[in-house]
Scaffold this motif. Sequence first.
Motif, PDB file in Angstrom:
ATOM      1  N   UNK A 156      -0.564   7.105  -1.481  1.00 31.81           N
ATOM      2  CA  UNK A 156       0.821   6.705  -1.234  1.00 31.81           C
ATOM      3  C   UNK A 156       1.497   6.251  -2.530  1.00 31.81           C
ATOM      4  N   UNK A 157       0.753   5.554  -3.392  1.00 38.65           N
ATOM      5  CA  UNK A 157       1.345   5.032  -4.620  1.00 38.65           C
ATOM      6  C   UNK A 157       1.477   6.091  -5.715  1.00 38.65           C
ATOM      7  N   UNK A 158       0.888   7.271  -5.513  1.00 40.34           N
ATOM      8  CA  UNK A 158       1.100   8.395  -6.434  1.00 40.34           C
ATOM      9  C   UNK A 158       2.467   9.030  -6.197  1.00 40.34           C
ATOM     10  N   UNK A 159       3.031   8.797  -5.029  1.00 35.25           N
ATOM     11  CA  UNK A 159       4.288   9.424  -4.613  1.00 35.25           C
ATOM     12  C   UNK A 159       5.404   8.381  -4.669  1.00 35.25           C
ATOM     13  N   UNK A 160       6.509   8.720  -5.315  1.00 35.42           N
ATOM     14  CA  UNK A 160       7.689   7.848  -5.320  1.00 35.42           C
ATOM     15  C   UNK A 160       8.871   8.653  -4.815  1.00 35.42           C
ATOM     16  N   UNK A 161       9.679   8.010  -4.006  1.00 34.61           N
ATOM     17  CA  UNK A 161      10.903   8.635  -3.504  1.00 34.61           C
ATOM     18  C   UNK A 161      12.042   7.697  -3.887  1.00 34.61           C
ATOM     19  N   UNK A 205       0.821  -1.219   0.000  1.00 35.53           N
ATOM     20  CA  UNK A 205       0.000   0.000   0.000  1.00 35.53           C
ATOM     21  C   UNK A 205       0.854   1.267   0.000  1.00 35.53           C
ATOM     22  N   UNK A 206       2.076   1.160   0.507  1.00 38.60           N
ATOM     23  CA  UNK A 206       2.953   2.324   0.680  1.00 38.60           C
ATOM     24  C   UNK A 206       3.979   2.475  -0.440  1.00 38.60           C
ATOM     25  N   UNK A 207       4.641   1.384  -0.827  1.00 40.33           N
ATOM     26  CA  UNK A 207       5.761   1.459  -1.765  1.00 40.33           C
ATOM     27  C   UNK A 207       5.348   1.207  -3.211  1.00 40.33           C
ATOM     28  N   UNK A 208       5.861   2.039  -4.119  1.00 47.02           N
ATOM     29  CA  UNK A 208       5.665   1.803  -5.547  1.00 47.02           C
ATOM     30  C   UNK A 208       6.494   0.581  -5.960  1.00 47.02           C
ATOM     31  N   UNK A 209       6.283   0.115  -7.167  1.00 48.98           N
ATOM     32  CA  UNK A 209       7.037  -1.032  -7.677  1.00 48.98           C
ATOM     33  C   UNK A 209       8.538  -0.756  -7.644  1.00 48.98           C
ATOM     34  N   UNK A 210       8.946   0.434  -8.074  1.00 50.05           N
ATOM     35  CA  UNK A 210      10.375   0.777  -8.071  1.00 50.05           C
ATOM     36  C   UNK A 210      10.932   0.817  -6.648  1.00 50.05           C
TER      37      UNK A 210
END
Length: 118
Positions: free
Chosen positions: A74-79, A28-33
């Motif tokens: 959360x998945x719209x945001x990548x760090x 739910x928090x982290x994108x695939x990358x």
Amino acid sequence: MISGIGLDITELDRIAELDNKSDKFRNRILTTEEQQYYQKLSGHRRVEFLAGRFAAKEAYAKALGTGIGPTCSFLDIAILPNEKGAPFLYFKGKAVDGFVSITHTKKVAAAQVILQKM
């Protein structure tokens, strides 16, 4: 010119408990990358990474003025790390004009986001 500032802090034990229970919170928090970076880590470093990303995404949503919700998930945001390894923000696949700083202690992770407007 600064257009928004956000700050968040989270307890590592709370994040570790959620992550150890299942991968639901992490997905739910982290994108695939971001998950690819997470998988390369081990032990306590994984908890720091996940907690740091959680805090940074909360801080970004606060700086944006929306909070986490329908317009900013959360998945719209990548760090992701930049060429020097420092965290860099992306929102819905586009680079964000701003700064993110993530830090950890033995017990907490904290993040601050400063957004700029040209």
